[in-house]
Motif scaffolding. Structure first.
Motif, PDB file in Angstrom:
ATOM      1  N   ALA A 312       0.849  -1.197   0.000  1.00  0.00           N
ATOM      2  CA  ALA A 312       0.000   0.000   0.000  1.00  0.00           C
ATOM      3  C   ALA A 312       0.883   1.246   0.000  1.00  0.00           C
ATOM      4  O   ALA A 312       2.075   1.166   0.314  1.00  0.00           O
ATOM      5  CB  ALA A 312      -0.878  -0.005   1.238  1.00  0.00           C
ATOM      6  N   TYR A 313       0.296   2.370  -0.406  1.00  0.00           N
ATOM      7  CA  TYR A 313       1.019   3.640  -0.262  1.00  0.00           C
ATOM      8  C   TYR A 313       0.075   4.714   0.250  1.00  0.00           C
ATOM      9  O   TYR A 313      -1.140   4.668   0.030  1.00  0.00           O
ATOM     10  CB  TYR A 313       1.713   4.057  -1.560  1.00  0.00           C
ATOM     11  N   VAL A 314       0.668   5.655   0.996  1.00  0.00           N
ATOM     12  CA  VAL A 314      -0.090   6.737   1.618  1.00  0.00           C
ATOM     13  C   VAL A 314       0.464   8.037   1.050  1.00  0.00           C
ATOM     14  O   VAL A 314       1.678   8.180   0.881  1.00  0.00           O
ATOM     15  CB  VAL A 314       0.109   6.712   3.155  1.00  0.00           C
ATOM     16  N   LEU A 348      -3.453   2.416  -3.257  1.00  0.00           N
ATOM     17  CA  LEU A 348      -3.533   3.643  -2.461  1.00  0.00           C
ATOM     18  C   LEU A 348      -4.343   3.344  -1.205  1.00  0.00           C
ATOM     19  O   LEU A 348      -5.462   2.839  -1.285  1.00  0.00           O
ATOM     20  CB  LEU A 348      -4.228   4.753  -3.272  1.00  0.00           C
ATOM     21  N   ALA A 349      -3.745   3.652  -0.022  1.00  0.00           N
ATOM     22  CA  ALA A 349      -4.487   3.453   1.235  1.00  0.00           C
ATOM     23  C   ALA A 349      -5.280   4.714   1.537  1.00  0.00           C
ATOM     24  O   ALA A 349      -6.372   4.658   2.112  1.00  0.00           O
ATOM     25  CB  ALA A 349      -3.530   3.154   2.367  1.00  0.00           C
ATOM     26  N   GLY A 350      -4.757   5.865   1.140  1.00  0.00           N
ATOM     27  CA  GLY A 350      -5.494   7.099   1.355  1.00  0.00           C
ATOM     28  C   GLY A 350      -4.611   8.327   1.199  1.00  0.00           C
ATOM     29  O   GLY A 350      -3.385   8.243   1.297  1.00  0.00           O
ATOM     30  N   ILE A 351      -5.276   9.463   0.921  1.00  0.00           N
ATOM     31  CA  ILE A 351      -4.571  10.747   0.843  1.00  0.00           C
ATOM     32  C   ILE A 351      -4.873  11.491   2.143  1.00  0.00           C
ATOM     33  O   ILE A 351      -6.029  11.549   2.572  1.00  0.00           O
ATOM     34  CB  ILE A 351      -5.068  11.558  -0.380  1.00  0.00           C
ATOM     35  N   VAL A 352      -3.809  12.012   2.765  1.00  0.00           N
ATOM     36  CA  VAL A 352      -3.990  12.664   4.069  1.00  0.00           C
ATOM     37  C   VAL A 352      -3.658  14.150   3.953  1.00  0.00           C
ATOM     38  O   VAL A 352      -2.549  14.515   3.541  1.00  0.00           O
ATOM     39  CB  VAL A 352      -3.047  12.035   5.128  1.00  0.00           C
ATOM     40  N   GLY A 353      -4.607  14.997   4.319  1.00  0.00           N
ATOM     41  CA  GLY A 353      -4.341  16.441   4.363  1.00  0.00           C
ATOM     42  C   GLY A 353      -3.339  16.713   5.471  1.00  0.00           C
ATOM     43  O   GLY A 353      -3.490  16.229   6.590  1.00  0.00           O
ATOM     44  N   SER A 354      -2.298  17.483   5.122  1.00  0.00           N
ATOM     45  CA  SER A 354      -1.218  17.675   6.100  1.00  0.00           C
ATOM     46  C   SER A 354      -0.945  19.171   6.290  1.00  0.00           C
ATOM     47  O   SER A 354      -1.080  19.966   5.353  1.00  0.00           O
ATOM     48  CB  SER A 354       0.013  16.956   5.548  1.00  0.00           C
ATOM     49  N   MET A 355      -0.563  19.517   7.518  1.00  0.00           N
ATOM     50  CA  MET A 355      -0.209  20.900   7.856  1.00  0.00           C
ATOM     51  C   MET A 355      -1.333  21.874   7.504  1.00  0.00           C
ATOM     52  O   MET A 355      -1.086  22.952   6.964  1.00  0.00           O
ATOM     53  CB  MET A 355       1.103  21.304   7.175  1.00  0.00           C
ATOM     54  N   THR A 356      -2.565  21.438   7.729  1.00  0.00           N
ATOM     55  CA  THR A 356      -3.694  22.354   7.488  1.00  0.00           C
ATOM     56  C   THR A 356      -3.624  23.467   8.527  1.00  0.00           C
ATOM     57  O   THR A 356      -3.058  23.285   9.615  1.00  0.00           O
ATOM     58  CB  THR A 356      -5.025  21.589   7.614  1.00  0.00           C
ATOM     59  N   GLN A 379      -7.783  10.127 -11.948  1.00  0.00           N
ATOM     60  CA  GLN A 379      -6.622   9.256 -12.194  1.00  0.00           C
ATOM     61  C   GLN A 379      -6.923   7.789 -11.905  1.00  0.00           C
ATOM     62  O   GLN A 379      -6.563   6.907 -12.671  1.00  0.00           O
ATOM     63  CB  GLN A 379      -5.441   9.668 -11.320  1.00  0.00           C
ATOM     64  N   LEU A 380      -7.565   7.549 -10.776  1.00  0.00           N
ATOM     65  CA  LEU A 380      -7.765   6.159 -10.342  1.00  0.00           C
ATOM     66  C   LEU A 380      -9.097   5.597 -10.819  1.00  0.00           C
ATOM     67  O   LEU A 380      -9.412   4.435 -10.567  1.00  0.00           O
ATOM     68  CB  LEU A 380      -7.671   6.067  -8.809  1.00  0.00           C
ATOM     69  N   LYS A 381      -9.866   6.435 -11.515  1.00  0.00           N
ATOM     70  CA  LYS A 381     -11.176   6.034 -12.060  1.00  0.00           C
ATOM     71  C   LYS A 381     -12.130   5.538 -10.967  1.00  0.00           C
ATOM     72  O   LYS A 381     -12.988   4.690 -11.192  1.00  0.00           O
ATOM     73  CB  LYS A 381     -11.028   4.902 -13.111  1.00  0.00           C
ATOM     74  N   THR A 382     -11.942   6.025  -9.763  1.00  0.00           N
ATOM     75  CA  THR A 382     -12.821   5.664  -8.640  1.00  0.00           C
ATOM     76  C   THR A 382     -12.634   6.712  -7.542  1.00  0.00           C
ATOM     77  O   THR A 382     -11.601   7.366  -7.492  1.00  0.00           O
ATOM     78  CB  THR A 382     -12.468   4.275  -8.075  1.00  0.00           C
ATOM     79  N   ASP A 383     -13.649   6.836  -6.687  1.00  0.00           N
ATOM     80  CA  ASP A 383     -13.453   7.761  -5.556  1.00  0.00           C
ATOM     81  C   ASP A 383     -13.305   7.002  -4.242  1.00  0.00           C
ATOM     82  O   ASP A 383     -13.421   7.559  -3.162  1.00  0.00           O
ATOM     83  CB  ASP A 383     -14.588   8.804  -5.488  1.00  0.00           C
ATOM     84  N   MET A 384     -13.065   5.700  -4.389  1.00  0.00           N
ATOM     85  CA  MET A 384     -12.913   4.852  -3.196  1.00  0.00           C
ATOM     86  C   MET A 384     -11.596   4.090  -3.254  1.00  0.00           C
ATOM     87  O   MET A 384     -11.180   3.685  -4.331  1.00  0.00           O
ATOM     88  CB  MET A 384     -14.023   3.785  -3.159  1.00  0.00           C
ATOM     89  N   VAL A 385     -11.014   3.829  -2.102  1.00  0.00           N
ATOM     90  CA  VAL A 385      -9.878   2.897  -2.092  1.00  0.00           C
ATOM     91  C   VAL A 385     -10.448   1.489  -1.994  1.00  0.00           C
ATOM     92  O   VAL A 385     -11.659   1.318  -1.861  1.00  0.00           O
ATOM     93  CB  VAL A 385      -8.894   3.192  -0.919  1.00  0.00           C
ATOM     94  N   ARG A 386      -9.576   0.486  -2.034  1.00  0.00           N
ATOM     95  CA  ARG A 386     -10.047  -0.899  -2.139  1.00  0.00           C
ATOM     96  C   ARG A 386     -10.980  -1.323  -0.994  1.00  0.00           C
ATOM     97  O   ARG A 386     -11.843  -2.171  -1.150  1.00  0.00           O
ATOM     98  CB  ARG A 386      -8.836  -1.842  -2.193  1.00  0.00           C
TER      99      ARG A 386
END
Ligand SMILES: Nc1ncnc2c1ncn2[C@@H]1O[C@H](COP(=O)(O)OP(=O)(O)OP(=O)(O)O)[C@@H](O)[C@H]1O
Ligand SMILES: [Mg+2]
Length: 444
Positions: A312-314, A348-356, A379-386
């Protein structure tokens, strides 16, 4: 051949002489006739001899023709043999030239690949070690997770370090950190916080062709300081965390491995699969609950190794224009990377908002969050991770002054008003990340 030529010339000469003699006799008939009459017996004899002579001559002539034809055929055969040999060596030369041309083409394309590091993984066809897929798909043992985005300063190292603190101290599970950024930020942060002096141990050793479990054991350092210098976790360190540190020598090693892959041709163990060969080994995965890899903000050979080894990648990102613009190209590169190397993962495990700026989001941050989600969905043709969760985590990691000013990890700090940051946001982020990663395990 030369013999039959001379015999033939002689025969021609005799025949010519006879014809000449006959012609002269006819022309000077009056002068010759008395002489012929006087020697009529001799001429009769000569006349009788001429017929057998001509028959013998015809026979010899025919025999000579046969010999000559045979000799010619032999010569022709030799010529043909010579021509065949020449054709063969010509075609050998041609195929060696086309092999050389192929080599030059692949050398050129590999050099281009290195020069345009955007596609660094395309160093020839993939040559995974035999157990690669079996080990990677094995549902047991640690999940391997890369933290990345090709944009500097978005909080990759920060997220990796604090995720390790969460796994070790909240989940009370073992975690291994791999620093693959030659700047060694993760190593510095962890060593400083744990009060450990930097050592000779290096991640470089894991990229050796013969690296194994023993190499990993020798080069991983437990993050428990045994001196008063230990700051981490109120002096306790991270008792279930280990790190394989990096320093600038990693950059030189990456360069050497690339040059040798291009100039000397492929080595026995593909330079891109070396880290996977060590980390995916069941004996290694069974020692930890998770392996976290901090990557640099570019597609280095280390990053290629990290992604190949990862399940996985974050992706941490600041919610601003520059960072949000980096998301699309990054995700697209990971997609091409996976399809070029025919890899199932990393997912993709998820995108994390950082230093908000704050919690909840302020100013333009909600807009950038929407843009990032739209780009990632495209890009990933979906709005959900696995695991069926949204691509982006709900909880962000806000920017906190306390984090920048202290040597300890943010996970153990308070916000200056007595509230622990772990309770405020880290645990929410990492609970979500942890379950996304673990739930995406095959057969889970
Ligand atoms: N939530 C936060 N609050 C305050 N400071 C933070 C926070 N997250 C990260 N930082 C600081 O921002 C800087 C960049 O963070 P970090 O090193 O984690 O980014 P990075 O993506 O790993 O950068 P690089 O691409 O250079 O490796 C660091 O000085 C770090 O201490
Ligand atoms: Mg970093």
């Amino acid at each position: 051949m030369w013999k039959s030529k001379w015999v033939r010339r002689l025969a021609w000469a005799v025949t010519d002489l006879m014809i000449l003699g006959a012609a002269l006799a006819i022309y000077f008939r009056d002068a010759v006739e008395p002489f012929v009459e006087q020697n009529s017996a001799t001429f009769k004899l000569v006349g009788l001899a001429i017929a057998p002579f001509l028959a013998v001559l015809g026979f010899v002539w025919g025999a000579l023709d046969k010999i000559e034809i045979k000799e010619l055929a032999e010569e022709l055969g030799q010529e043909r043999e010579r021509a065949e040999k020449a054709t063969k060596s010509l075609s050998e030369a041609q195929s060696s030239i086309s092999a050389k041309t192929e080599q030059i083409k692949s050398l050129e394309s590999n050099l281009e690949t290195i020069a345009d590091s955007q596609r660094l993984w395309r160093l020839g066809p993939p040559r995974p070690f035999p157990e690669y897929e079996g080990w990677k798909l094995n549902p047991h043992g640690a999940r391997i997770v890369s933290v990345g985005l090709f944009k500097g300063g978005v909080g990759k190292t920060h997220l990796t370090a604090n995720f390790a603190a969460y796994i070790s101290e909240k989940l009370k599970k073992k975690v291994l950190l791999i620093d693959l950024d030659y700047q060694g930020s993760l190593s510095t942060i962890m060593f400083t916080a744990a009060g450990i002096e930097p050592t000779e141990s290096k991640v470089d050793s894991l990229l050796a062709a013969d690296a194994d479990l023993a190499t990993l054991s020798r080069n991983s350092i437990q993050l428990v300081g045994n001196s008063d210098l230990t700051i981490l976790n109120g002096g306790k360190g991270l008792s279930r965390a280990w790190i394989v540190p990096a320093d600038y020598s990693l950059s030189a090693l990456e360069g050497q491995l690339l040059v040798s892959a291009v100039m000397k041709g492929p080595s026995v163990v593909d330079e891109r699969y070396r880290l996977a060969r060590v980390l995916l080994h069941p004996d290694v995965r069974n020692q930890y609950a998770m392996i976290l890899i901090d990557t640099p903000p570019r597609m280095s050979l280390g990053t290629v190794n990290a992604l190949i080894a990862s399940h996985a990648y974050v992706v941490p990102t600041i919610l601003d224009r520059v960072s949000s613009e980096a998301i699309g190209p990054f995700l697209s590169q990971i997609q091409s990377f996976k399809s070029d190397l025919k890899l199932e993962g990393p997912e993709l495990a998820g995108i994390v908002g950082s230093m908000t700026k704050q919690m909840p989001l302020t100013g333009k941050e909600p807009d950038y969050r929407k843009r990032i989600l739209a780009t990632a969905t495209e890009q990933l043709k979906t709005d959900m991770v696995r695991t069926g969760r949204p691509l982006m985590l709900d909880q962000n990691i806000p920017r906190k002054a306390a984090i920048t000013n202290k040597d300890d990890l943010g996970y153990f700090l308070d916000d200056g008003h007595g509230q622990l940051l772990r309770d405020l946001f880290y645990d929410k982020v990492f609970d979500d990340l942890w379950s996304r990663i673990v739930e995406s395990t095959p057969n889970h």
